[in-house]
Motif scaffolding. Structure first.
Motif, PDB file in Angstrom:
ATOM      1  N   UNK A   1       0.830  -1.213   0.000  1.00 23.07           N
ATOM      2  CA  UNK A   1       0.000   0.000   0.000  1.00 23.07           C
ATOM      3  C   UNK A   1       0.864   1.263   0.000  1.00 23.07           C
ATOM      4  N   UNK A   2       0.522   2.215  -0.854  1.00 26.10           N
ATOM      5  CA  UNK A   2       1.272   3.469  -0.897  1.00 26.10           C
ATOM      6  C   UNK A   2       1.257   4.139   0.468  1.00 26.10           C
ATOM      7  N   UNK A   3       0.147   3.988   1.194  1.00 24.80           N
ATOM      8  CA  UNK A   3       0.044   4.634   2.506  1.00 24.80           C
ATOM      9  C   UNK A   3       1.045   4.075   3.504  1.00 24.80           C
ATOM     10  N   UNK A   4       1.601   2.882   3.240  1.00 21.48           N
ATOM     11  CA  UNK A   4       2.562   2.283   4.166  1.00 21.48           C
ATOM     12  C   UNK A   4       3.999   2.711   3.887  1.00 21.48           C
ATOM     13  N   UNK A   5       4.220   3.465   2.806  1.00 21.62           N
ATOM     14  CA  UNK A   5       5.568   3.955   2.518  1.00 21.62           C
ATOM     15  C   UNK A   5       5.949   4.994   3.569  1.00 21.62           C
ATOM     16  N   UNK A   6       7.111   4.812   4.195  1.00 18.91           N
ATOM     17  CA  UNK A   6       7.524   5.704   5.279  1.00 18.91           C
ATOM     18  C   UNK A   6       8.673   6.624   4.897  1.00 18.91           C
ATOM     19  N   UNK A   7       9.370   6.349   3.793  1.00 19.44           N
ATOM     20  CA  UNK A   7      10.471   7.217   3.424  1.00 19.44           C
ATOM     21  C   UNK A   7      11.277   6.661   2.269  1.00 19.44           C
ATOM     22  N   UNK A   8      12.289   7.431   1.876  1.00 19.48           N
ATOM     23  CA  UNK A   8      13.199   7.020   0.795  1.00 19.48           C
ATOM     24  C   UNK A   8      14.641   7.143   1.291  1.00 19.48           C
ATOM     25  N   UNK A   9      15.505   6.204   0.935  1.00 14.80           N
ATOM     26  CA  UNK A   9      16.907   6.290   1.373  1.00 14.80           C
ATOM     27  C   UNK A   9      17.648   7.360   0.589  1.00 14.80           C
ATOM     28  N   UNK A  10      18.561   8.046   1.265  1.00 11.20           N
ATOM     29  CA  UNK A  10      19.324   9.111   0.627  1.00 11.20           C
ATOM     30  C   UNK A  10      20.735   8.664   0.238  1.00 11.20           C
ATOM     31  N   UNK A  11      21.462   8.110   1.208  1.00 11.82           N
ATOM     32  CA  UNK A  11      22.839   7.704   0.937  1.00 11.82           C
ATOM     33  C   UNK A  11      23.305   6.760   2.031  1.00 11.82           C
ATOM     34  N   UNK A  12      24.338   5.976   1.700  1.00  9.56           N
ATOM     35  CA  UNK A  12      24.984   5.113   2.687  1.00  9.56           C
ATOM     36  C   UNK A  12      25.869   5.970   3.588  1.00  9.56           C
TER      37      UNK A  12
ATOM     38  N   UNK B   1      33.194  -1.516   4.507  1.00 12.14           N
ATOM     39  CA  UNK B   1      33.894  -1.158   3.269  1.00 12.14           C
ATOM     40  C   UNK B   1      33.757   0.352   3.115  1.00 12.14           C
ATOM     41  N   UNK B   2      34.799   1.078   3.506  1.00 16.09           N
ATOM     42  CA  UNK B   2      34.710   2.529   3.550  1.00 16.09           C
ATOM     43  C   UNK B   2      34.466   3.161   2.185  1.00 16.09           C
ATOM     44  N   UNK B   3      34.764   2.444   1.113  1.00 12.60           N
ATOM     45  CA  UNK B   3      34.557   3.004  -0.222  1.00 12.60           C
ATOM     46  C   UNK B   3      33.080   3.179  -0.548  1.00 12.60           C
ATOM     47  N   UNK B   4      32.201   2.491   0.200  1.00 10.17           N
ATOM     48  CA  UNK B   4      30.759   2.589  -0.066  1.00 10.17           C
ATOM     49  C   UNK B   4      30.109   3.752   0.686  1.00 10.17           C
ATOM     50  N   UNK B   5      30.805   4.318   1.661  1.00 10.27           N
ATOM     51  CA  UNK B   5      30.230   5.405   2.449  1.00 10.27           C
ATOM     52  C   UNK B   5      30.022   6.634   1.579  1.00 10.27           C
ATOM     53  N   UNK B   6      28.816   7.217   1.698  1.00 10.62           N
ATOM     54  CA  UNK B   6      28.489   8.410   0.919  1.00 10.62           C
ATOM     55  C   UNK B   6      27.844   8.121  -0.414  1.00 10.62           C
ATOM     56  N   UNK B   7      27.671   6.842  -0.786  1.00 10.55           N
ATOM     57  CA  UNK B   7      27.041   6.500  -2.063  1.00 10.55           C
ATOM     58  C   UNK B   7      25.593   6.966  -2.070  1.00 10.55           C
ATOM     59  N   UNK B   8      25.223   7.688  -3.115  1.00  7.94           N
ATOM     60  CA  UNK B   8      23.871   8.224  -3.241  1.00  7.94           C
ATOM     61  C   UNK B   8      22.905   7.113  -3.658  1.00  7.94           C
ATOM     62  N   UNK B   9      21.723   7.094  -3.039  1.00  7.22           N
ATOM     63  CA  UNK B   9      20.763   6.031  -3.291  1.00  7.22           C
ATOM     64  C   UNK B   9      19.497   6.517  -3.984  1.00  7.22           C
ATOM     65  N   UNK B  10      19.376   7.835  -4.162  1.00  7.16           N
ATOM     66  CA  UNK B  10      18.220   8.408  -4.847  1.00  7.16           C
ATOM     67  C   UNK B  10      18.711   9.199  -6.053  1.00  7.16           C
ATOM     68  N   UNK B  11      17.844   9.353  -7.071  1.00 11.55           N
ATOM     69  CA  UNK B  11      18.253  10.104  -8.266  1.00 11.55           C
ATOM     70  C   UNK B  11      18.625  11.541  -7.909  1.00 11.55           C
TER      71      UNK B  11
END
Length: 297
Positions: A271-282, A287-297
């Motif tokens: 259900x769309x009503x159950x969506x609580x948010x969107x991820x922004x970044x790690x 693995x420190x190379x993954x820190x800061x990776x953007x997860x949204x357009x």
């Protein structure tokens, strides 16, 4: 004539260390409520100020988020140090013990300060909240045990290709998947490839078992894993009901998603009503190379 009694070094250290529980508790013991009030209230006021700023400021990137977190930590540490220094100086001589300076006053003050700070932290979490993923269902986008920051205001109008977090009330937990089809869409899977309203998603191999996938109508593209043939690779066409979403994990062969009904421990329609948010970044991974990776357009 006798002078004012002095505290021992051990007693002074003990009183000063009360500030580690909450800045100002040590001052409450040796100098009273008026001297301690500002220190006790400061963490709550700082968090409320951050929440207020979060409502009006643009959605942060990783650099801005890290800067705010480090500045907040520095401010709280500085507050604690100043409170400890003031307590140490004021604790040399014993003053008459008043109500708020007795043990029960200190306990009460620590509880009130803790409850207030927790409420202020929840106000911040109503805007941005950290989550971690406890599985490999979203590889390669999100790794197992990876921690990411979520915009708790986002996801109210999801688009194809968006990653969303949503409540699963039956399991008392929050899931994270990618939106593949919207209300009213016709959706099927053929050989592990989504087909939306009769149009097949475009998948381009990028190495190993990883593909770059672009859904019909998606603004960008995203990476998916295909580990080989599986029972979930093919699904007859369905129509997404009104107010529902069809979601998939990026690790298509290791994800219990909308292909699997909730009675079989999948997500089913979401259900769309159950969506609580969107991820922004790690913001954390071993693995420190993954820190800061953007997860949204």
């Amino acid at each position: 004539m006798t002078g004012t009694p002095r505290r021992s070094i051990a007693a002074r250290i003990g009183v000063t260390l009360l500030n580690l529980i909450a800045p100002g508790l040590g001052l409450l013991r040796v100098a009273g409520l008026r001297a301690a009030a500002g220190y006790l209230a400061a963490p709550t006021l700082l968090l409320l100020a951050l929440a207020g700023f979060g409502w009006i400021a643009p959605t942060p990137g990783f650099a801005a988020f890290a800067t705010v977190v480090l500045a907040t930590m520095a401010a709280l540490i500085a507050l604690m140090i100043v409170a400890m220094v003031r307590t140490w100086r004021a604790s040399r001589q014993r003053a008459p013990v008043k109500g708020w300076s007795r043990w029960y006053g200190i306990v009460a003050a620590s509880i009130v300060a803790g409850v207030a700070a927790n409420a202020a932290a929840e106000a911040c979490h109503a805007l941005y909240k950290p989550y971690y993923i406890p599985s490999e269902a979203m590889l390669p986008t999100l790794a197992d045990k990876e921690t990411f920051l979520t915009d708790m205001r986002g996801g109210r109008h999801p688009a194809r290709g968006d990653i969303v977090l949503f409540d699963m009330p039956e399991l008392h937990t929050v899931y994270i998947k990618r939106v593949v089809a919207l209300p009213g869409d016709r959706v099927a899977l053929v050989g592990g490839v989504p087909v939306i309203n009769g149009r097949k998603a475009r998948q381009v191999p990028v190495g190993g078992r990883t593909y770059r996938e672009t859904l019909p109508g998606e603004a960008g593209s995203h990476a998916v894993l295909d580990l080989g043939p599986s029972d979930l690779d093919d699904m007859a066409e369905r129509v997404v009901p009104p107010g529902q979403l069809f979601v998939l994990g990026d690790n298509r062969d290791r994800s219990a998603d909308s292909r699997v009904p909730r009675s079989e421990f999948g997500t089913g329609w979401v259900p769309v009503r159950d969506v609580v948010g969107v991820p922004l970044f790690t913001y954390w991974n071993t693995d420190l190379s993954r820190i800061g990776r953007k997860l949204t357009p």
